[in-house]
Design an enzyme around this catalytic site. Sequence first.
Site, PDB file in Angstrom:
ATOM      1  N   LYS A  19      70.768  -6.825  32.345  1.00 48.53           N
ATOM      2  CA  LYS A  19      72.095  -6.904  31.714  1.00 48.53           C
ATOM      3  C   LYS A  19      73.042  -7.773  32.532  1.00 48.53           C
ATOM      4  O   LYS A  19      73.753  -8.616  31.989  1.00 48.53           O
ATOM      5  CB  LYS A  19      72.699  -5.497  31.550  1.00 48.53           C
ATOM      6  CG  LYS A  19      71.875  -4.589  30.652  1.00 48.53           C
ATOM      7  CD  LYS A  19      72.544  -3.243  30.444  1.00 48.53           C
ATOM      8  CE  LYS A  19      72.609  -2.391  31.701  1.00 48.53           C
ATOM      9  NZ  LYS A  19      71.316  -1.801  32.113  1.00 48.53           N
ATOM     10  N   ARG A  53      77.205   4.434  28.164  1.00 50.17           N
ATOM     11  CA  ARG A  53      75.907   4.951  28.587  1.00 50.17           C
ATOM     12  C   ARG A  53      75.677   6.384  28.142  1.00 50.17           C
ATOM     13  O   ARG A  53      74.630   6.955  28.461  1.00 50.17           O
ATOM     14  CB  ARG A  53      75.834   4.927  30.116  1.00 50.17           C
ATOM     15  CG  ARG A  53      75.124   3.718  30.687  1.00 50.17           C
ATOM     16  CD  ARG A  53      75.201   3.818  32.198  1.00 50.17           C
ATOM     17  NE  ARG A  53      74.014   3.298  32.795  1.00 50.17           N
ATOM     18  CZ  ARG A  53      73.972   2.097  33.401  1.00 50.17           C
ATOM     19  NH1 ARG A  53      75.037   1.336  33.454  1.00 50.17           N
ATOM     20  NH2 ARG A  53      72.867   1.691  33.945  1.00 50.17           N
ATOM     21  N   ARG A  84      64.053  -6.258  43.320  1.00 43.73           N
ATOM     22  CA  ARG A  84      65.481  -6.356  43.662  1.00 43.73           C
ATOM     23  C   ARG A  84      65.750  -5.589  44.959  1.00 43.73           C
ATOM     24  O   ARG A  84      66.543  -6.017  45.787  1.00 43.73           O
ATOM     25  CB  ARG A  84      66.285  -5.781  42.491  1.00 43.73           C
ATOM     26  CG  ARG A  84      67.766  -6.026  42.549  1.00 43.73           C
ATOM     27  CD  ARG A  84      68.419  -5.828  41.185  1.00 43.73           C
ATOM     28  NE  ARG A  84      68.472  -4.426  40.772  1.00 43.73           N
ATOM     29  CZ  ARG A  84      68.984  -4.006  39.607  1.00 43.73           C
ATOM     30  NH1 ARG A  84      69.477  -4.866  38.746  1.00 43.73           N
ATOM     31  NH2 ARG A  84      68.995  -2.735  39.300  1.00 43.73           N
ATOM     32  N   ARG A 142      71.409  -3.349  46.588  1.00 48.24           N
ATOM     33  CA  ARG A 142      71.863  -2.059  46.102  1.00 48.24           C
ATOM     34  C   ARG A 142      71.087  -0.865  46.664  1.00 48.24           C
ATOM     35  O   ARG A 142      69.874  -0.798  46.586  1.00 48.24           O
ATOM     36  CB  ARG A 142      71.792  -2.072  44.590  1.00 48.24           C
ATOM     37  CG  ARG A 142      72.818  -3.004  44.019  1.00 48.24           C
ATOM     38  CD  ARG A 142      72.620  -3.235  42.553  1.00 48.24           C
ATOM     39  NE  ARG A 142      72.352  -2.006  41.832  1.00 48.24           N
ATOM     40  CZ  ARG A 142      72.338  -1.944  40.514  1.00 48.24           C
ATOM     41  NH1 ARG A 142      72.582  -3.010  39.807  1.00 48.24           N
ATOM     42  NH2 ARG A 142      72.075  -0.817  39.920  1.00 48.24           N
ATOM     43  N   ARG A 150      67.060   7.716  37.551  1.00 46.63           N
ATOM     44  CA  ARG A 150      67.836   6.839  36.655  1.00 46.63           C
ATOM     45  C   ARG A 150      67.094   6.630  35.332  1.00 46.63           C
ATOM     46  O   ARG A 150      67.712   6.614  34.277  1.00 46.63           O
ATOM     47  CB  ARG A 150      68.120   5.500  37.333  1.00 46.63           C
ATOM     48  CG  ARG A 150      69.275   5.604  38.335  1.00 46.63           C
ATOM     49  CD  ARG A 150      69.224   4.535  39.392  1.00 46.63           C
ATOM     50  NE  ARG A 150      69.446   3.196  38.874  1.00 46.63           N
ATOM     51  CZ  ARG A 150      69.092   2.084  39.530  1.00 46.63           C
ATOM     52  NH1 ARG A 150      68.502   2.177  40.702  1.00 46.63           N
ATOM     53  NH2 ARG A 150      69.343   0.918  39.024  1.00 46.63           N
TER      54      ARG A 150
HETATM   55  P1  ADP Z   1      71.708  -0.418  36.319  1.00 45.80           P
HETATM   56  O1  ADP Z   1      71.872  -0.889  34.907  1.00 45.80           O
HETATM   57  O2  ADP Z   1      70.614  -1.189  37.011  1.00 45.80           O
HETATM   58  O3  ADP Z   1      71.538   1.071  36.435  1.00 45.80           O
HETATM   59  P2  ADP Z   1      74.573  -0.692  36.888  1.00 45.80           P
HETATM   60  O4  ADP Z   1      75.151  -1.637  37.860  1.00 45.80           O
HETATM   61  O5  ADP Z   1      74.926  -0.905  35.461  1.00 45.80           O
HETATM   62  O6  ADP Z   1      73.006  -0.804  37.130  1.00 45.80           O
HETATM   63  O7  ADP Z   1      74.966   0.802  37.283  1.00 45.80           O
HETATM   64  C1  ADP Z   1      74.786   1.293  38.583  1.00 45.80           C
HETATM   65  C2  ADP Z   1      75.164   2.776  38.658  1.00 45.80           C
HETATM   66  O8  ADP Z   1      76.574   2.945  38.345  1.00 45.80           O
HETATM   67  C3  ADP Z   1      74.447   3.702  37.678  1.00 45.80           C
HETATM   68  O9  ADP Z   1      73.181   4.118  38.132  1.00 45.80           O
HETATM   69  C4  ADP Z   1      75.452   4.858  37.581  1.00 45.80           C
HETATM   70  O10 ADP Z   1      75.392   5.685  38.721  1.00 45.80           O
HETATM   71  C5  ADP Z   1      76.798   4.151  37.605  1.00 45.80           C
HETATM   72  N1  ADP Z   1      77.232   3.792  36.234  1.00 45.80           N
HETATM   73  C6  ADP Z   1      77.226   2.549  35.691  1.00 45.80           C
HETATM   74  N2  ADP Z   1      77.659   2.556  34.426  1.00 45.80           N
HETATM   75  C7  ADP Z   1      77.953   3.863  34.136  1.00 45.80           C
HETATM   76  C8  ADP Z   1      78.436   4.560  32.970  1.00 45.80           C
HETATM   77  N3  ADP Z   1      78.709   3.931  31.814  1.00 45.80           N
HETATM   78  N4  ADP Z   1      78.630   5.901  33.054  1.00 45.80           N
HETATM   79  C9  ADP Z   1      78.377   6.552  34.178  1.00 45.80           C
HETATM   80  N5  ADP Z   1      77.902   5.975  35.301  1.00 45.80           N
HETATM   81  C10 ADP Z   1      77.687   4.649  35.295  1.00 45.80           C
END
Ligand code: ADP
Length: 195
Positions: free
Chosen positions: A14, A89, A128, A134, A146
């Site tokens: 994404k 999400r 990654r 990260r 996750r």
């Molecule tokens: P990825 O898609 O690889 O999980 P992101 O950078 O989108 O990576 O998200 C990293 C972390 O941030 C998630 O694992 C979660 O802990 C938190 N996070 C991101 N977006 C949301 C959301 N919409 N609601 C709750 N937590 C979120």
Amino acid sequence: MPNIALFGPPGAGKGTQSQKLIQTYQYTAIALGDLLREQVSQQTALGQQINSYISMGKLVPDTLAISIVEAQVIAKKHSNRLLFDGFPRTVRQATALETMLASHQMTIDGVLFLDVPEAELVQRIQGRAKMGGRTDDQDTAKVATRMRIYADETLPVAQYYAQQGKLLKIDGTGLVEQVTKRIFAAVDKLSCADL
Ligand code: ADP
């Protein structure tokens, strides 16, 4: 231009693809994962609280995610092309987004679902992790958490948008450029429908 959300499991690409959409279509992005990591890096009390969720591979509470996004929507509402990355999400986030956008006479026009098989996702995240970066990528148990949370809490969001006829499934496998082409084709199609 249509307002869109990029949707998909952790590691689907994404972030990478949203950069392409920003460059080519001048989208204004709201990327919740990036915003959360920014808070963490500032080492505020809120940042520490956020980190306790992210580092465990858990979602931050809906109320927090929603309030951060709402502030961004207010700040960026004059853009005629918003791109949501990593939000919504949960179904609760999706309904909150609909309400907040409606209050500014806006809506989500399309949700691009980046579809990648789980085995490939795990490989990508491991790749990654090796490049550093990260903390939530480093530990296989946390990556598994996750994936489980994605299946339980996030996948129903796809159903929510499918029912509204807004879900566009995109094959997220192959080269980055191939995926970008598919995404651009979907956005072009949405733009035509918009006219
Ligand atoms: P990825 O898609 O690889 O999980 P992101 O950078 O989108 O990576 O998200 C990293 C972390 O941030 C998630 O694992 C979660 O802990 C938190 N996070 C991101 N977006 C949301 C959301 N919409 N609601 C709750 N937590 C979120």
